[in-house]
Design an enzyme around this catalytic site. Structure first.
Site, PDB file in Angstrom:
ATOM      1  CB  SER A  17      -8.846   8.104  19.683  1.00 24.52           C
ATOM      2  OG  SER A  17     -10.093   7.380  18.880  1.00 24.52           O
ATOM      3  NE  ARG A  18      -9.025  13.921  14.801  1.00 28.86           N
ATOM      4  CZ  ARG A  18      -8.002  14.303  14.732  1.00 28.86           C
ATOM      5  NH1 ARG A  18      -6.721  13.675  15.983  1.00 28.86           N
ATOM      6  NH2 ARG A  18      -7.782  15.227  15.154  1.00 28.86           N
ATOM      7  CB  SER A  19     -13.940   6.362  18.784  1.00 26.35           C
ATOM      8  OG  SER A  19     -13.072   5.984  17.100  1.00 26.35           O
ATOM      9  CB  THR A  64      -7.203   2.187  19.010  1.00 24.99           C
ATOM     10  OG1 THR A  64      -6.394   2.019  18.435  1.00 24.99           O
ATOM     11  CG2 THR A  64      -6.768   2.090  20.165  1.00 24.99           C
ATOM     12  CE  LYS A  68      -7.020  -1.596  15.620  1.00 24.83           C
ATOM     13  NZ  LYS A  68      -7.987  -0.661  14.066  1.00 24.83           N
ATOM     14  CG  ASP A 104     -11.226  -1.495  10.674  1.00 19.68           C
ATOM     15  OD1 ASP A 104     -11.566  -0.251  10.855  1.00 19.68           O
ATOM     16  OD2 ASP A 104      -9.982  -1.654  11.175  1.00 19.68           O
ATOM     17  N   GLY A 130       1.540  -2.179   1.934  1.00 16.04           N
ATOM     18  CA  GLY A 130       1.852  -2.301   3.473  1.00 16.04           C
ATOM     19  C   GLY A 130       1.450  -4.110   3.245  1.00 16.04           C
ATOM     20  N   GLY A 133      -0.651  -4.060  10.434  1.00 19.46           N
ATOM     21  CA  GLY A 133      -2.677  -4.888  11.312  1.00 19.46           C
ATOM     22  C   GLY A 133      -3.334  -4.358   9.648  1.00 19.46           C
ATOM     23  CE1 TYR A 221      -7.783   9.711  11.495  1.00 21.71           C
ATOM     24  CE2 TYR A 221      -7.868   7.818  10.242  1.00 21.71           C
ATOM     25  CZ  TYR A 221      -7.944   9.306  11.642  1.00 21.71           C
ATOM     26  OH  TYR A 221      -7.903   8.069  12.617  1.00 21.71           O
ATOM     27  N   GLY A 242      -8.971   8.160   3.741  1.00 23.95           N
ATOM     28  CA  GLY A 242      -9.462   7.248   4.117  1.00 23.95           C
ATOM     29  C   GLY A 242     -10.338   7.495   5.425  1.00 23.95           C
TER      30      GLY A 242
HETATM   31  P1  ATR Z   1      -0.811  -1.043  11.003  1.00 20.81           P
HETATM   32  O1  ATR Z   1      -0.703  -1.932  11.596  1.00 20.81           O
HETATM   33  O2  ATR Z   1      -0.639   0.714  10.997  1.00 20.81           O
HETATM   34  O3  ATR Z   1      -0.710  -1.273   9.456  1.00 20.81           O
HETATM   35  P2  ATR Z   1       2.520  -2.108  10.874  1.00 20.81           P
HETATM   36  O4  ATR Z   1       2.256  -3.046  11.414  1.00 20.81           O
HETATM   37  O5  ATR Z   1       3.783  -1.363  11.609  1.00 20.81           O
HETATM   38  O6  ATR Z   1       1.076  -0.977  11.061  1.00 20.81           O
HETATM   39  O7  ATR Z   1       2.441  -1.325   9.218  1.00 20.81           O
HETATM   40  C1  ATR Z   1       3.073  -0.732   8.971  1.00 20.81           C
HETATM   41  C2  ATR Z   1       3.086  -0.991   7.688  1.00 20.81           C
HETATM   42  O8  ATR Z   1       3.696   0.258   6.835  1.00 20.81           O
HETATM   43  C3  ATR Z   1       4.100  -1.768   7.417  1.00 20.81           C
HETATM   44  O9  ATR Z   1       3.747  -2.512   5.865  1.00 20.81           O
HETATM   45  C4  ATR Z   1       5.621  -1.543   6.807  1.00 20.81           C
HETATM   46  O10 ATR Z   1       6.485  -2.019   6.362  1.00 20.81           O
HETATM   47  P3  ATR Z   1       7.034  -2.970   6.781  1.00 20.81           P
HETATM   48  O11 ATR Z   1       6.637  -4.467   6.770  1.00 20.81           O
HETATM   49  O12 ATR Z   1       8.200  -2.970   5.487  1.00 20.81           O
HETATM   50  O13 ATR Z   1       8.425  -2.422   7.743  1.00 20.81           O
HETATM   51  C5  ATR Z   1       5.441   0.755   6.136  1.00 20.81           C
HETATM   52  N1  ATR Z   1       5.660   1.327   6.572  1.00 20.81           N
HETATM   53  C6  ATR Z   1       6.219   1.982   7.471  1.00 20.81           C
HETATM   54  N2  ATR Z   1       7.276   2.796   7.298  1.00 20.81           N
HETATM   55  C7  ATR Z   1       8.013   2.034   6.064  1.00 20.81           C
HETATM   56  C8  ATR Z   1       9.029   2.734   4.974  1.00 20.81           C
HETATM   57  N3  ATR Z   1       9.442   4.261   5.629  1.00 20.81           N
HETATM   58  N4  ATR Z   1       9.096   2.121   4.189  1.00 20.81           N
HETATM   59  C9  ATR Z   1       8.575   2.105   3.527  1.00 20.81           C
HETATM   60  N5  ATR Z   1       7.668   1.389   4.040  1.00 20.81           N
HETATM   61  C10 ATR Z   1       6.967   1.700   5.915  1.00 20.81           C
END
Ligand code: ATR
Length: 280
Positions: A17-19, A64, A68, A104, A130, A133, A221, A242
């Protein structure tokens, strides 16, 4: 004896964490008594730690991964932002009550507005890459800003649809493999996946079909300039990194704990940038 307010970042792991760097910089910069420390907690330590935050000397904490959402059950109340994201990243106290917020949305919108002041005026269509979270916070930020035409592109399309149903029913889900096809009509592209992060697979997207005024944001980032952002710059598009979101989301926590609204200075940003070059 005057009490020195303590604050923490709780999670597991938290070493990356950078916080602490950010909050300790501000404490020193403003000459305030206070502390900000890492607290790496096992799941069975979470409830006890949150209870200890009620003690007088503690001001609150950042939260974190992976806690969360879990912390919500231990708090007295959460605000509208935390409710809309479904996650708390900042705990603070008011009138003996332990409260949760999510900074956020503020961090993202503040950095975006500073980087591209006309973004809202020029934005009709947005694609969020994506559905995890981080995407929840960004989708809430779009809702707060009154942007309805949002596409959520995800590898697992059901997650994208669930997110839309929960936060912004006008949002549409798209399979990640089909996102290229909608780029010509997008004004804002926001990557919230881990693709492009150091050690992860790259995000393969051809940005040449985006309109010339489009803005590309990457909340990753590490590295500071992801391939997505470099490509955006190569096409003459506005590229928003980011790190600014991370710095600006910290502003509200610091103010809630220590009573001074801190500034995101160039010096602070350079200090954190330097530590990112060294590695996580
Ligand atoms: P965070 O809380 O940081 O957003 P997360 O809930 O694990 O982390 O979500 C990661 C995101 O990156 C998701 O949208 C994931 O897609 P899936 O829902 O299909 O898993 C996406 N992601 C991670 N690795 C990926 C990959 N190799 N190709 C495509 N999408 C990916």
């Amino acid at each position: 004896m005057t009490k020195i307010p303590h604050s923490y970042v709780i999670g597991n792991p938290v070493k990356h964490s950078r916080s602490p760097q950010i909050h300790q910089y501000w404490l020193k910069h403003y000459g305030l008594d206070g502390s900000y420390e890492l607290a790496e907690l096992a799941p069975d330590q979470l409830a006890g730690f949150i209870e200890k935050l009620r003690h007088n000397e503690n001001a609150g904490a950042n939260v974190t991964l992976p806690y969360k959402s879990d912390v919500i059950g231990f708090l007295d109340d959460i605000d509208e932002d935390a409710r809309s994201v479904g996650a708390v990243n900042t705990i603070y106290k008011r009138s003996e009550k332990l409260l949760g917020t999510n900074t956020d949305i503020y961090g993202f919108l503040t950095h975006l507005s500073l980087s591209a002041p006309d973004w809202l005026k020029n934005t009709k269509n947005v694609v969020i890459l994506g559905a995890g979270g981080a995407a929840r916070a960004i989708l809430s930020a779009m809702k707060t800003s009154g942007v309805d035409n949002v596409y959520i592109a995800n590898r697992t399309i059901s997650r994208a649809q669930n997110l839309a149903d929960e936060i912004l029913p006008t949002a549409r889900s798209v399979e990640m493999s089909k996102v290229q096809g909608i780029l010509p009509s997008m004004d804002l592209v926001i990557n919230t996946t881990s693709l492009g992060m150091a050690g992860q697979l790259p995000l393969e997207l051809d940005l040449s079909t985006l309109p010339g005024h489009a803005i590309v944001v990457d909340i990753v980032y590490t590295p500071l300039k992801t391939r997505l952002l470099l490509e955006a710059e190569n096409h003459g598009l506005i590229a928003v990194d980011g790190l600014g979101m991370l710095l600006h989301q910290a502003v509200r926590g610091f103010e809630l704990w220590f009573g001074t609204r801190p500034e995101v200075t160039r010096e602070l940003r350079q200090m954190v940038e330097k530590s990112l070059e060294v590695g996580p």
